[in-house]
Design an enzyme around this catalytic site. Structure first.
Site, mmCIF file in Angstrom:
data_model
loop_
_atom_site.group_PDB
_atom_site.id
_atom_site.type_symbol
_atom_site.label_atom_id
_atom_site.label_comp_id
_atom_site.label_asym_id
_atom_site.label_seq_id
_atom_site.Cartn_x
_atom_site.Cartn_y
_atom_site.Cartn_z
ATOM 1 N N GLY A 220 41.459 39.889 40.651
ATOM 2 C CA GLY A 220 40.940 40.129 41.989
ATOM 3 C C GLY A 220 40.278 41.488 42.120
ATOM 4 N N SER A 221 40.770 42.463 41.366
ATOM 5 C CA SER A 221 40.193 43.806 41.415
ATOM 6 C C SER A 221 38.721 43.788 41.054
ATOM 7 C CB SER A 221 40.945 44.743 40.463
ATOM 8 O OG SER A 221 42.277 44.951 40.877
ATOM 9 N N LYS B 37 45.320 37.171 47.128
ATOM 10 C CA LYS B 37 46.768 37.015 47.157
ATOM 11 C C LYS B 37 47.240 35.979 48.170
ATOM 12 C CE LYS B 37 50.837 40.022 47.008
ATOM 13 N NZ LYS B 37 51.301 41.423 47.153
ATOM 14 N N GLU C 89 40.799 36.664 49.530
ATOM 15 C CA GLU C 89 41.824 35.621 49.462
ATOM 16 C C GLU C 89 42.650 35.713 48.182
ATOM 17 O OE1 GLU C 89 42.031 32.233 51.323
ATOM 18 O OE2 GLU C 89 41.199 33.336 53.009
ATOM 19 N N TYR D 167 44.855 46.203 50.510
ATOM 20 C CA TYR D 167 44.834 46.265 49.044
ATOM 21 C C TYR D 167 43.738 45.327 48.543
ATOM 22 C CZ TYR D 167 46.064 46.422 44.159
ATOM 23 O OH TYR D 167 46.007 46.611 42.793
ATOM 24 N N THR E 110 32.951 40.995 28.645
ATOM 25 C CA THR E 110 32.676 40.096 27.519
ATOM 26 C C THR E 110 33.388 38.758 27.620
ATOM 27 O OG1 THR E 110 32.341 42.012 26.081
ATOM 28 C CG2 THR E 110 32.734 39.894 25.005
#
Length: 455
Positions: A133-134, A263, A261, A160, A317
């Site tokens: 998600g980051s 989490k 979305e 977050y 990659t």
């Protein structure tokens, strides 16, 4: 070798260590402490696990723990789900390479098409595929900045959105903990119905929307980034309609809304998407955690004119690799086929009712949430947040046979796998009630918990 060819040197034998024998008498937790970098650890108790099935984790001595975290929701289908195991095994046999960077393959293209089919939206859209998600949030923000030519990102306090890159700099949780804020981030309050301002929650919402309107009217905003429920900031559920009113402000100013979305979505809130509770269609939606069924996988779904460029500006990659994307397709198919959003709504109601029925020794502030995304806020005798009690409670719950963590300082985050049964939900409520009573009574001390600081 032909005549006159040079003589090649003998390749030296490298002293490879033996990798298969664990040190005698040393626990798995001690080995971890000696070998794995602390920078990537968030520990609440000295848990060791060697296997899992359904909503159960198994320790080295064969004891079973009821999993009420699902690895921060990443194991949404639980542990050892046949759909995940079968998809991974099939893909690993003859995987066509290790990513989608410079080649296309059926699993990545198919997953992108699946996401376009299940995520509401209109117009020409594209799907970014990543690892977590980051990076999905990081890429969505950078793409929005490039497409709009603007820099400002409007986000929320206690939010977050990621632990790296731009996403970390617009995450309220990280910034409030001392991380460097993105220089172009603007943070708004997130409405908290349990702890409203002196004039009430509607007044708070009106003030927040006014602040958003003012920020967006500046003409410098690239995007507004919001969680449908504030997860790591304390499992806060906004008032009904807040997201829709916020989206209307974005539309009025032509600003992209990015709905995180990662989490809280993919069936957990009792619907496939958390934003669907307010009936909106965000311009960009990001996913992670549960999408990969335990494997690294994330996605961002949004307009083609945003996510198509600049070409080559988000190079990972192994992003879109055949193994992760094959599992991602299986996860989406299983959510639909097994009606897991509906199950989350039903079993989540059983769990919430069971939690509210417990004896909390006067230390319960509120049980809140949607589906199987629940928060239990713990307070002291005067009703103030009690972080120390939360830390002792999750430690005691682990001793009693359940895995749960706390967020926002004093709120238990209860996010079990979506395959949790009603019987397991009832047992979970009993364990948590018991854990709080014991923690409040001093069965677990602050000194005992201190080495496992969590947040």
């Amino acid at each position: 070798m032909t005549a006159g060819s040079p003589t090649l040197p003998t390749r030296p034998t490298l002293p490879y260590p033996t990798l298969t024998t664990a040190p005698a008498g040393v626990s798995l937790y001690e080995r971890d402490a000696r070998a794995v970098a602390g920078i990537e650890k968030l520990r609440f108790f000295p848990i060791e696990v060697v296997s899992g099935h359904g909503s159960t984790l198994v320790t080295p001595d064969g004891s079973e723990l009821l999993d009420l975290s699902a690895t921060w929701t990443a194991c949404g289908l639980g542990h050892g789900h046949p759909a995940v195991a079968e998809a991974l095994a099939r893909a690993a046999v003859d995987a066509p390479g290790a990513g989608g960077l410079s080649a296309v393959h059926p699993a990545s293209v198919g997953l992108a098409e699946d996401l376009l089919a299940v995520v509401p939206g209109s117009g020409d859209r594209r799907v970014y595929l990543g690892h977590a998600g980051s990076d999905a949030n990081d890429v969505a923000i950078r793409a929005a900045r490039h497409a709009t030519g603007q820099r400002t990102v409007v986000a929320f306090e206690h939010s977050y959105h990621g632990g790296v890159g731009v996403a970390m700099g617009v995450s309220g949780v990280h910034v409030e903990a001392g991380a460097e804020a993105d220089p172009d981030a603007v943070f708004l309050p997130y409405p908290n119905p349990f702890r409203p301002g002196p004039e009430g929650i509607e007044a708070d919402v009106v003030a927040i929307l006014a602040a958003a309107d003012e920020a967006l009217a500046s003409g410098t905003v690239a995007c507004l980034l919001v969680e449908p429920m504030l997860s790591d900031g304390g499992m806060v559920v906004p008032p009904d309609g807040f997201l829709a009113r916020l989206h209307e402000v974005c539309r009025r100013h032509g600003v992209l809304m990015i709905c995180d979305e990662v989490k809280v979505g993919l069936g957990r809130p009792g619907l496939l998407h958390a934003f669907a509770h307010d009936g909106i269609e965000p311009e960009i939606v990001t996913f992670g955690k549960a999408l990969g069924g335990g494997l690294p996988l994330s996605a961002a779904v949004g307009p083609a004119d945003v996510l198509d460029g600049p070409v080559g500006s988000a190079l990972l990659t192994t992003a879109g690799n055949p193994l992760s994307t094959a599992v991602g397709r299986a996860v989406l198919a299983t959510l639909v086929a097994e009606e897991l959003p509906q199950r989350a709504a039903t079993v989540g109601a059983v769990l919430a009712e069971g939690l509210r029925a417990q004896d909390w020794a006067g230390r319960l502030g509120e049980v809140r949430g949607r589906g199987l995304m629940l928060g239990v806020e713990l307070v002291d005798a005067d009703g103030a947040p009690d972080p120390a009690l939360a830390a002792r409670t999750v430690y005691r719950a682990w001793q009693l046979g359940a895995v749960v963590h706390y967020v926002g300082g004093n709120t238990l985050e209860v996010t079990p796998p979506l395959v949790l049964t009603a019987e397991e939900a009832a047992r979970a409520a009993e364990i948590l009630g018991w854990a709080v009573r014991d923690a409040a009574a001093g069965v677990v001390t602050d000194e005992e918990v201190a080495p496992y600081a969590g947040w």
